[in-house]
Design an enzyme around this catalytic site. Structure first.
Site: not given
Length: 171
Positions: A7, A105, A135
């Site tokens: 991320s 995501d 995600h």
């Protein structure tokens, strides 16, 4: 030695790889898992379609947390030249890259666009969009075969790089 991140950590890994290259340090590889390479994902179709499925949250809050300043980020703002991997203009010489994105995501498009820019710059790149995932869901390896497959990619990429280097040491 390689670098990797998940991320926002994927964004930081990309920035560190570029800084290392610019400093004359050679990283062997970078692994970018569901990387958030841009603070402007609200312009992406994947953000509009999948943000309700994710904990990515409000982008103004994310920008404030990341930059320490409130309000929208101006992409031309010289005060923040090294905040987004997506803004790195010179990609040649970056280390071989593994990029994983998740199908649902909100950050997917940015990560995939960044990886697509690497190959034309001569950076060996492996990319995989993990089907059926959100995600952050690549960590559910105990219950998801596709998450386990994603983690195998993450484990095998540096291992394959290490075997290649050991078999062909630099002269």
């Amino acid at each position: 030695m390689g670098i990797g991140g998940i991320s926002a950590g994927g964004n930081l890994a990309g920035l560190v790889a570029a800084h290392a290259r610019d400093s004359g340090l050679a990283l062997d590889h970078q692994v970018l898992e569901v990387p958030g390479v841009s603070l402007h994902i609200d312009q992406d179709d994947s953000y509009r379609r999948f943000s309700a499925l994710s904990d990515v949250g409000d982008l103004s809050e994310l920008r404030t947390a990341y930059l320490g300043t409130p309000g929208p980020l101006d992409t031309a703002d010289p005060a923040h030249p090294w905040t987004e991997s997506a803004r790195i203009t010179h990609l040649t010489g970056l280390p071989p890259t593994l990029r994983l994105t998740a199908e649902f995501d909100p950050l997917r498009e940015g990560g995939e666009r960044y990886a697509a820019r690497l190959a034309p710059a001569g950076v060996p790149t492996r990319s995989w969009r993990v089907p059926g995932h959100l995600h952050g869901s690549l960590s559910i390896t105990g219950t998801s075969e596709t998450a386990r497959a994603g983690q195998r990619h993450v484990i095998d990429f540096p291992r394959t790089r290490a075997h290649r280097t050991a078999a062909n040491p630099p002269s």
